[in-house]
Design an enzyme around this catalytic site. Structure first.
Site, PDB file in Angstrom:
ATOM      1  N   ARG A  88       0.838  -1.207   0.000  1.00 13.95           N
ATOM      2  CA  ARG A  88       0.000   0.000   0.000  1.00 13.95           C
ATOM      3  C   ARG A  88       0.874   1.259   0.000  1.00 13.95           C
ATOM      4  NH1 ARG A  88      -2.281  -3.610   3.658  1.00 13.95           N
ATOM      5  NH2 ARG A  88      -4.492  -4.142   3.393  1.00 13.95           N
ATOM      6  N   ASP A 148     -10.160  -4.547   8.694  1.00 15.13           N
ATOM      7  CA  ASP A 148      -9.210  -5.562   9.155  1.00 15.13           C
ATOM      8  C   ASP A 148      -9.847  -6.432  10.244  1.00 15.13           C
ATOM      9  OD1 ASP A 148      -7.446  -4.345   7.425  1.00 15.13           O
ATOM     10  OD2 ASP A 148      -6.593  -3.043   8.969  1.00 15.13           O
ATOM     11  N   ARG A 151     -12.131  -8.932   8.659  1.00 16.52           N
ATOM     12  CA  ARG A 151     -11.341 -10.051   8.093  1.00 16.52           C
ATOM     13  C   ARG A 151     -10.816 -10.964   9.195  1.00 16.52           C
ATOM     14  NH1 ARG A 151      -8.342  -6.175   3.714  1.00 16.52           N
ATOM     15  NH2 ARG A 151      -9.924  -6.353   2.075  1.00 16.52           N
ATOM     16  N   HIS A 175      -2.680   0.234   9.020  1.00 18.56           N
ATOM     17  CA  HIS A 175      -3.373  -0.568   7.998  1.00 18.56           C
ATOM     18  C   HIS A 175      -2.357  -0.945   6.915  1.00 18.56           C
ATOM     19  CE1 HIS A 175      -6.601  -2.045   5.505  1.00 18.56           C
ATOM     20  NE2 HIS A 175      -6.313  -1.196   4.547  1.00 18.56           N
TER      21      HIS A 175
HETATM   22  N1  LIG Z   1      -8.454   1.865   3.683  1.00 21.64           N
HETATM   23  C1  LIG Z   1      -8.866   0.704   3.230  1.00 21.64           C
HETATM   24  O1  LIG Z   1      -9.195  -0.201   4.001  1.00 21.64           O
HETATM   25  C2  LIG Z   1      -8.948   0.456   1.753  1.00 21.64           C
HETATM   26  C3  LIG Z   1      -8.379   1.342   0.885  1.00 21.64           C
HETATM   27  N2  LIG Z   1      -8.469   1.156  -0.458  1.00 21.64           N
HETATM   28  C4  LIG Z   1      -7.881   2.191  -1.307  1.00 21.64           C
HETATM   29  O2  LIG Z   1      -8.951   2.957  -1.881  1.00 21.64           O
HETATM   30  C5  LIG Z   1      -8.505   3.556  -3.083  1.00 21.64           C
HETATM   31  C6  LIG Z   1      -9.522   3.313  -4.198  1.00 21.64           C
HETATM   32  O3  LIG Z   1      -9.551   1.962  -4.555  1.00 21.64           O
HETATM   33  P1  LIG Z   1     -10.511   1.453  -5.746  1.00 21.64           P
HETATM   34  O4  LIG Z   1     -11.854   2.051  -5.589  1.00 21.64           O
HETATM   35  O5  LIG Z   1     -10.368   0.006  -5.831  1.00 21.64           O
HETATM   36  O6  LIG Z   1      -9.807   2.142  -7.025  1.00 21.64           O
HETATM   37  P2  LIG Z   1     -10.492   2.493  -8.424  1.00 21.64           P
HETATM   38  O7  LIG Z   1      -9.380   2.722  -9.386  1.00 21.64           O
HETATM   39  O8  LIG Z   1     -11.540   1.501  -8.765  1.00 21.64           O
HETATM   40  O9  LIG Z   1     -11.241   3.878  -8.130  1.00 21.64           O
HETATM   41  C7  LIG Z   1     -10.561   5.058  -7.824  1.00 21.64           C
HETATM   42  C8  LIG Z   1     -11.321   6.200  -8.486  1.00 21.64           C
HETATM   43  O10 LIG Z   1     -10.722   7.436  -8.084  1.00 21.64           O
HETATM   44  C9  LIG Z   1     -10.896   8.320  -9.174  1.00 21.64           C
HETATM   45  N3  LIG Z   1     -10.023   9.496  -9.046  1.00 21.64           N
HETATM   46  C10 LIG Z   1      -8.696   9.592  -9.266  1.00 21.64           C
HETATM   47  N4  LIG Z   1      -8.281  10.847  -9.037  1.00 21.64           N
HETATM   48  C11 LIG Z   1      -9.367  11.566  -8.650  1.00 21.64           C
HETATM   49  C12 LIG Z   1      -9.574  12.895  -8.236  1.00 21.64           C
HETATM   50  N5  LIG Z   1      -8.572  13.794  -8.203  1.00 21.64           N
HETATM   51  N6  LIG Z   1     -10.822  13.281  -7.913  1.00 21.64           N
HETATM   52  C13 LIG Z   1     -11.850  12.414  -7.956  1.00 21.64           C
HETATM   53  N7  LIG Z   1     -11.709  11.115  -8.314  1.00 21.64           N
HETATM   54  C14 LIG Z   1     -10.486  10.700  -8.658  1.00 21.64           C
HETATM   55  C15 LIG Z   1     -10.578   7.470 -10.400  1.00 21.64           C
HETATM   56  O11 LIG Z   1     -11.071   8.047 -11.594  1.00 21.64           O
HETATM   57  C16 LIG Z   1     -11.264   6.162 -10.027  1.00 21.64           C
HETATM   58  O12 LIG Z   1     -12.579   6.089 -10.565  1.00 21.64           O
HETATM   59  C17 LIG Z   1      -7.124   2.969  -3.349  1.00 21.64           C
HETATM   60  O13 LIG Z   1      -6.117   3.861  -2.950  1.00 21.64           O
HETATM   61  C18 LIG Z   1      -7.098   1.717  -2.502  1.00 21.64           C
HETATM   62  O14 LIG Z   1      -5.797   1.315  -2.153  1.00 21.64           O
HETATM   63  C19 LIG Z   1      -9.110   0.095  -0.987  1.00 21.64           C
HETATM   64  C20 LIG Z   1      -9.700  -0.842  -0.157  1.00 21.64           C
HETATM   65  C21 LIG Z   1      -9.638  -0.734   1.266  1.00 21.64           C
HETATM   66  O1  LIG Z   2      -5.147  -4.220   0.070  1.00 21.37           O
HETATM   67  C1  LIG Z   2      -5.273  -3.099  -0.430  1.00 21.37           C
HETATM   68  O2  LIG Z   2      -4.401  -2.516  -1.087  1.00 21.37           O
HETATM   69  C2  LIG Z   2      -6.574  -2.382  -0.233  1.00 21.37           C
HETATM   70  C3  LIG Z   2      -6.849  -2.348   1.200  1.00 21.37           C
HETATM   71  O3  LIG Z   2      -6.367  -1.516   1.930  1.00 21.37           O
HETATM   72  C4  LIG Z   2      -7.526  -3.514   1.762  1.00 21.37           C
HETATM   73  O4  LIG Z   2      -8.282  -4.200   1.064  1.00 21.37           O
HETATM   74  O5  LIG Z   2      -7.286  -3.770   2.951  1.00 21.37           O
END
Ligand SMILES: NC(=O)C1=CN([C@@H]2O[C@H](COP(=O)(O)OP(=O)(O)OC[C@H]3O[C@@H](n4cnc5c(N)ncnc54)[C@H](O)[C@@H]3O)[C@@H](O)[C@H]2O)C=CC1
Ligand SMILES: O=C([O-])CC(=O)C(=O)O
Length: 308
Positions: A88, A148, A151, A175
């Site tokens: 990450r 987490d 999970r 995380h």
């Molecule tokens: N904290 C957590 O537990 C988790 C964090 N994540 C994180 O969440 C983020 C998103 O993941 P996904 O939805 O799978 O990615 P994704 O690629 O499907 O969606 C991200 C979206 O952000 C948009 N985007 C990019 N720059 C932008 C901006 N300046 N303004 C508005 N929209 C913008 C993109 O066009 C895209 O549609 C990633 O960084 C991922 O690592 C994902 C799962 C869990």
């Molecule tokens: O694994 C990743 O990169 C996205 C995330 O944070 C999660 O699913 O826990």
């Protein structure tokens, strides 16, 4: 109750869907930078409303923050996800700029907003939102520990061969693959410590599988997960919107709690209408304290890469 979700990708759309299905918000605004994308997702989701029985209005926006005006809660999911083999932390170069711009734009139109940060590396992005906005610490919440912990409970139920509703447990710390601290010593099955049922070896398996939960899914899917992340975010949004006073581990700015300062990292908090209403300090064993310290060192190292 108006909620904005920035990023209409996998996690953002899943999050908007779960919020709508729970039917507690009057409006969800989905915003994305990709032309027409958020409008398309919003329209598709609205066409599930009569089928799934919700009245929440979902609106799409291509980077027009005017539509997000006066949001009570905003979720930041914009940015890139990791691919198999990546950590990450490697996402910081691209995501930091995106998260900083998005947070300031949100605040310009919604001065009273509470922000939930999802984009990775999440603890560092949460810290960045503090530095960039200066919002009071109760109004900036990082989502990681809720996912987490879900999970962790999934793996505990597998190891125990028990239904998930029998199981309780929590993951604190950063995380990240190495930084998570699953509190196996506190985990229970119907109030009985899981150590009464599981061997040392099984408990280690649960802990290790929990820590790499996101990486395992990324390997299987080719990109990171979205259903459980979306569900976890929707639970935090609901706890705030409905003033539930529920406890979740969330990334929160610490000022001495757990012996840590000037860092956002996962600790148990109470969520209600004021966002983080309390940081709960639980008794940790010496081994858990050492793991938390090590986890904090990892997060601080990543924070050091920020240009703030
Ligand atoms: N904290 C957590 O537990 C988790 C964090 N994540 C994180 O969440 C983020 C998103 O993941 P996904 O939805 O799978 O990615 P994704 O690629 O499907 O969606 C991200 C979206 O952000 C948009 N985007 C990019 N720059 C932008 C901006 N300046 N303004 C508005 N929209 C913008 C993109 O066009 C895209 O549609 C990633 O960084 C991922 O690592 C994902 C799962 C869990
Ligand atoms: O694994 C990743 O990169 C996205 C995330 O944070 C999660 O699913 O826990």
């Amino acid at each position: 109750m108006k909620v904005t979700v920035v990023g209409a990708g996998a996690v953002g759309a899943s999050c908007a869907e779960y919020i709508a299905m729970k039917n507690f918000a009057s409006e969800v605004v989905l915003l994305d930078i990709k032309e027409g994308y958020a409008e398309g997702k919003a329209m598709d989701l609205m066409q599930t409303a009569s089928l799934n029985g919700f009245d929440t209005k979902i609106t799409g926006s291509t980077n027009d923050y005017g539509k997000t005006a006066n949001s009570d809660i905003a979720v930041i999911t914009s940015g890139i996800p990791r691919k198999p083999g990546m950590t990450r932390e490697e996402l910081i170069g691209i995501n930091a700029g995106i998260v900083k711009t998005v947070a300031t734009s949100l605040l310009e139109h919604s001065p009273n907003v509470t922000i939930i940060v999802v984009s990775n590396p999440m603890d560092t992005m949460t810290y960045l939102v503090h530095k960039a906005t200066g919002l009071p610490k109760n109004r900036i919440i990082g989502m990681g520990g809720a996912l987490d912990s879900a999970r962790f409970k999934y793996r505990l139920a597998q190891a125990l061969e028990a239904p998930i509703s029998d199981v309780d447990g929590m993951v604190i710390g950063g995380h990240s693959d190495k930084g998570m601290v699953p509190l196996i010593g506190h985990a229970t099955r119907n109030s009985v410590k899981v150590s009464e049922f599981l061997s040392e070896e099984k408990m280690n398996w649960v802990v290790e599988e929990t820590k790499v939960g996101g990486a395992t899914l990324t390997g299987l899917l080719g990109t990171s997960a979205w259903y459980a992340p979306g569900a976890a975010v929707s639970s935090l949004v609901q706890a705030i919107a409905c003033d539930q006073k529920k406890m979740f581990p969330c990334s929160s700015l610490l000022e001495g709690e757990y012996g840590l300062n000037d860092i956002c990292i996962g600790v148990p908090v109470i969520l209600g209408k004021n966002g983080i209403e309390k940081i709960v300090e639980i008794e940790l064993s010496d081994a858990e304290k050492a793991k938390m310290q090590e986890s904090a060192e990892g997060v601080k190292k990543t924070n050091g890469l920020l240009e703030v």
